[in-house]
Scaffold this motif. Structure first.
Motif, PDB file in Angstrom:
ATOM      1  N   ASP A 128       0.840  -1.220   0.000  1.00  0.00           N
ATOM      2  CA  ASP A 128       0.000   0.000   0.000  1.00  0.00           C
ATOM      3  C   ASP A 128       0.860   1.249   0.000  1.00  0.00           C
ATOM      4  OD1 ASP A 128      -2.211  -1.602   0.013  1.00  0.00           O
ATOM      5  OD2 ASP A 128      -2.582  -1.446   2.157  1.00  0.00           O
ATOM      6  N   LYS A 129       1.918   1.267   0.775  1.00  0.00           N
ATOM      7  CA  LYS A 129       2.813   2.436   0.810  1.00  0.00           C
ATOM      8  C   LYS A 129       3.459   2.674  -0.553  1.00  0.00           C
ATOM      9  CE  LYS A 129       3.988   2.264   5.733  1.00  0.00           C
ATOM     10  NZ  LYS A 129       5.082   2.074   6.715  1.00  0.00           N
ATOM     11  N   LEU A 130       3.861   1.571  -1.202  1.00  0.00           N
ATOM     12  CA  LEU A 130       4.485   1.703  -2.524  1.00  0.00           C
ATOM     13  C   LEU A 130       3.497   2.253  -3.536  1.00  0.00           C
ATOM     14  CD1 LEU A 130       6.953   1.233  -4.297  1.00  0.00           C
ATOM     15  CD2 LEU A 130       6.178  -1.126  -4.649  1.00  0.00           C
ATOM     16  N   LEU A 131       2.252   1.779  -3.504  1.00  0.00           N
ATOM     17  CA  LEU A 131       1.227   2.278  -4.436  1.00  0.00           C
ATOM     18  C   LEU A 131       0.935   3.752  -4.191  1.00  0.00           C
ATOM     19  CD1 LEU A 131      -1.253  -0.764  -4.467  1.00  0.00           C
ATOM     20  CD2 LEU A 131       0.320  -0.058  -6.278  1.00  0.00           C
ATOM     21  N   ILE A 132       0.848   4.137  -2.898  1.00  0.00           N
ATOM     22  CA  ILE A 132       0.609   5.554  -2.565  1.00  0.00           C
ATOM     23  C   ILE A 132       1.752   6.425  -3.080  1.00  0.00           C
ATOM     24  CG2 ILE A 132       0.430   7.197  -0.656  1.00  0.00           C
ATOM     25  CD1 ILE A 132      -1.057   5.001   0.900  1.00  0.00           C
ATOM     26  N   PHE A 133       2.984   5.929  -2.927  1.00  0.00           N
ATOM     27  CA  PHE A 133       4.137   6.687  -3.404  1.00  0.00           C
ATOM     28  C   PHE A 133       4.095   6.857  -4.922  1.00  0.00           C
ATOM     29  CE2 PHE A 133       8.479   6.668  -5.093  1.00  0.00           C
ATOM     30  CZ  PHE A 133       8.971   7.836  -4.534  1.00  0.00           C
ATOM     31  N   LEU A 134       3.753   5.798  -5.639  1.00  0.00           N
ATOM     32  CA  LEU A 134       3.680   5.876  -7.106  1.00  0.00           C
ATOM     33  C   LEU A 134       2.555   6.794  -7.550  1.00  0.00           C
ATOM     34  CD1 LEU A 134       4.279   2.107  -8.002  1.00  0.00           C
ATOM     35  CD2 LEU A 134       5.892   4.020  -8.259  1.00  0.00           C
ATOM     36  N   ALA A 135       1.408   6.724  -6.848  1.00  0.00           N
ATOM     37  CA  ALA A 135       0.287   7.616  -7.199  1.00  0.00           C
ATOM     38  C   ALA A 135       0.660   9.070  -6.967  1.00  0.00           C
ATOM     39  CB  ALA A 135      -0.949   7.230  -6.380  1.00  0.00           C
ATOM     40  N   LEU A 136       1.336   9.325  -5.847  1.00  0.00           N
ATOM     41  CA  LEU A 136       1.766  10.699  -5.546  1.00  0.00           C
ATOM     42  C   LEU A 136       2.766  11.200  -6.575  1.00  0.00           C
ATOM     43  CD1 LEU A 136       1.648  13.110  -3.616  1.00  0.00           C
ATOM     44  CD2 LEU A 136       3.458  12.025  -2.259  1.00  0.00           C
ATOM     45  N   ALA A 137       3.690  10.344  -6.954  1.00  0.00           N
ATOM     46  CA  ALA A 137       4.672  10.737  -7.979  1.00  0.00           C
ATOM     47  C   ALA A 137       3.993  11.031  -9.310  1.00  0.00           C
ATOM     48  CB  ALA A 137       5.701   9.622  -8.146  1.00  0.00           C
ATOM     49  N   LEU A 138       2.993  10.208  -9.673  1.00  0.00           N
ATOM     50  CA  LEU A 138       2.252  10.437 -10.923  1.00  0.00           C
ATOM     51  C   LEU A 138       1.482  11.749 -10.870  1.00  0.00           C
ATOM     52  CD1 LEU A 138       1.341   9.418 -13.682  1.00  0.00           C
ATOM     53  CD2 LEU A 138      -0.489   8.148 -12.532  1.00  0.00           C
ATOM     54  N   PHE A 139       0.877  12.001  -9.671  1.00  0.00           N
ATOM     55  CA  PHE A 139       0.130  13.247  -9.505  1.00  0.00           C
ATOM     56  C   PHE A 139       1.044  14.461  -9.643  1.00  0.00           C
ATOM     57  CE2 PHE A 139      -1.299  16.608  -6.583  1.00  0.00           C
ATOM     58  CZ  PHE A 139      -2.500  16.949  -7.183  1.00  0.00           C
ATOM     59  N   LEU A 140       2.188  14.423  -8.986  1.00  0.00           N
ATOM     60  CA  LEU A 140       3.134  15.560  -9.063  1.00  0.00           C
ATOM     61  C   LEU A 140       3.648  15.729 -10.486  1.00  0.00           C
ATOM     62  CD1 LEU A 140       5.135  15.028  -5.740  1.00  0.00           C
ATOM     63  CD2 LEU A 140       3.422  16.784  -6.230  1.00  0.00           C
TER      64      LEU A 140
END
Length: 229
Positions: free
Chosen positions: A202-214
């Motif tokens: 879950d942490k890895l997915l959140i990090f990837l989503a945040l990176a995509l958003f930025l």
């Protein structure tokens, strides 16, 4: 079994064997006794004394067995005590038979003397019969006493076996509970490991989503602020 108890058990066992052999030797002397009546009475007196000493030692051994902490030691000593009591009962029966055989031998001698017309032999025969009757009565009483003691020992052995069986069941039930508890612990460990792995994912997915958003935000800002780039 404690060392001191072990020593006492060995000492009692050795003395029991010694008295047993002495009694057997005296019984053999009674079988071979040709008379007179005084000699037979002296032999029977010695046998009674040895039986008293033997009975006392068997009781001592039984008491040592009852004082044992371990059930296995207690049962072993009580079983040995019961075996000695059975041997003592066998000696009692052999003693009775030896007296009867000696009585028959003395009766034959008295009959021969009676045919010769000896008044003294008649009186001797009467005394012999009375004495042997008393001896038989004493032996019968001793046999009854031994039978009662053996009955009590059997009851005590049954109680000890019942206690041991109950203890065994308790140990088995505790072992089953321990196995069930061990299985529960292993299941809990697997669940915790699974949850830890899911948390990492879950942490890895959140990090990837945040990176995509930025990245998307930066791309939009770039197009609007620097369209020429």
């Amino acid at each position: 079994m404690a060392a001191s108890s072990d020593v006492h058990v060995r000492i009692c066992g050795q003395e029991i064997i010694k008295y047993d052999l002495e009694i057997k030797a005296l019984i053999q002397d009674i079988r071979e006794c040709p008379g007179p009546q005084s000699e037979l009475m002296d032999l029977n007196s010695k046998v009674k004394e040895k039986f008293g000493q033997l009975r006392l030692r068997i009781q001592n051994l039984e008491q040592i067995g009852k004082e044992q902490d371990k059930e296995t030691d207690k049962l072993a000593i009580l079983s040995e005590t019961e075996s000695h009591r059975k041997q003592m009962l066998s000696n009692q029966m052999a003693w009775r038979k030896a007296n009867l055989a000696c009585k028959m031998s003395i009766d034959r001698v008295e009959k021969d003397e009676l045919l010769l017309g000896g008044d003294a032999s008649v009186r001797q025969r009467k005394t012999t019969k009375e004495s042997l009757a008393q001896t038989s009565s004493d032996i019968t009483e001793s046999l009854m006493s031994i039978s009662r003691m053996m009955s009590q020992q059997v009851e005590q052995s049954e109680e000890a076996i019942s206690t041991l069986a109950t203890s065994s069941r308790t140990v088995l039930e505790t072992n089953e509970e321990f196995k069930a508890m061990t299985g529960t612990i292993h299941l809990g460990r697997r669940l915790i490991t699974k949850y830890n792995r899911r948390e990492l994912t879950d942490k890895l997915l959140i990090f990837l989503a945040l990176a995509l958003f930025l990245s998307t935000v930066l791309y939009i800002l770039k197009k609007r602020l620097f369209p020429f780039l």
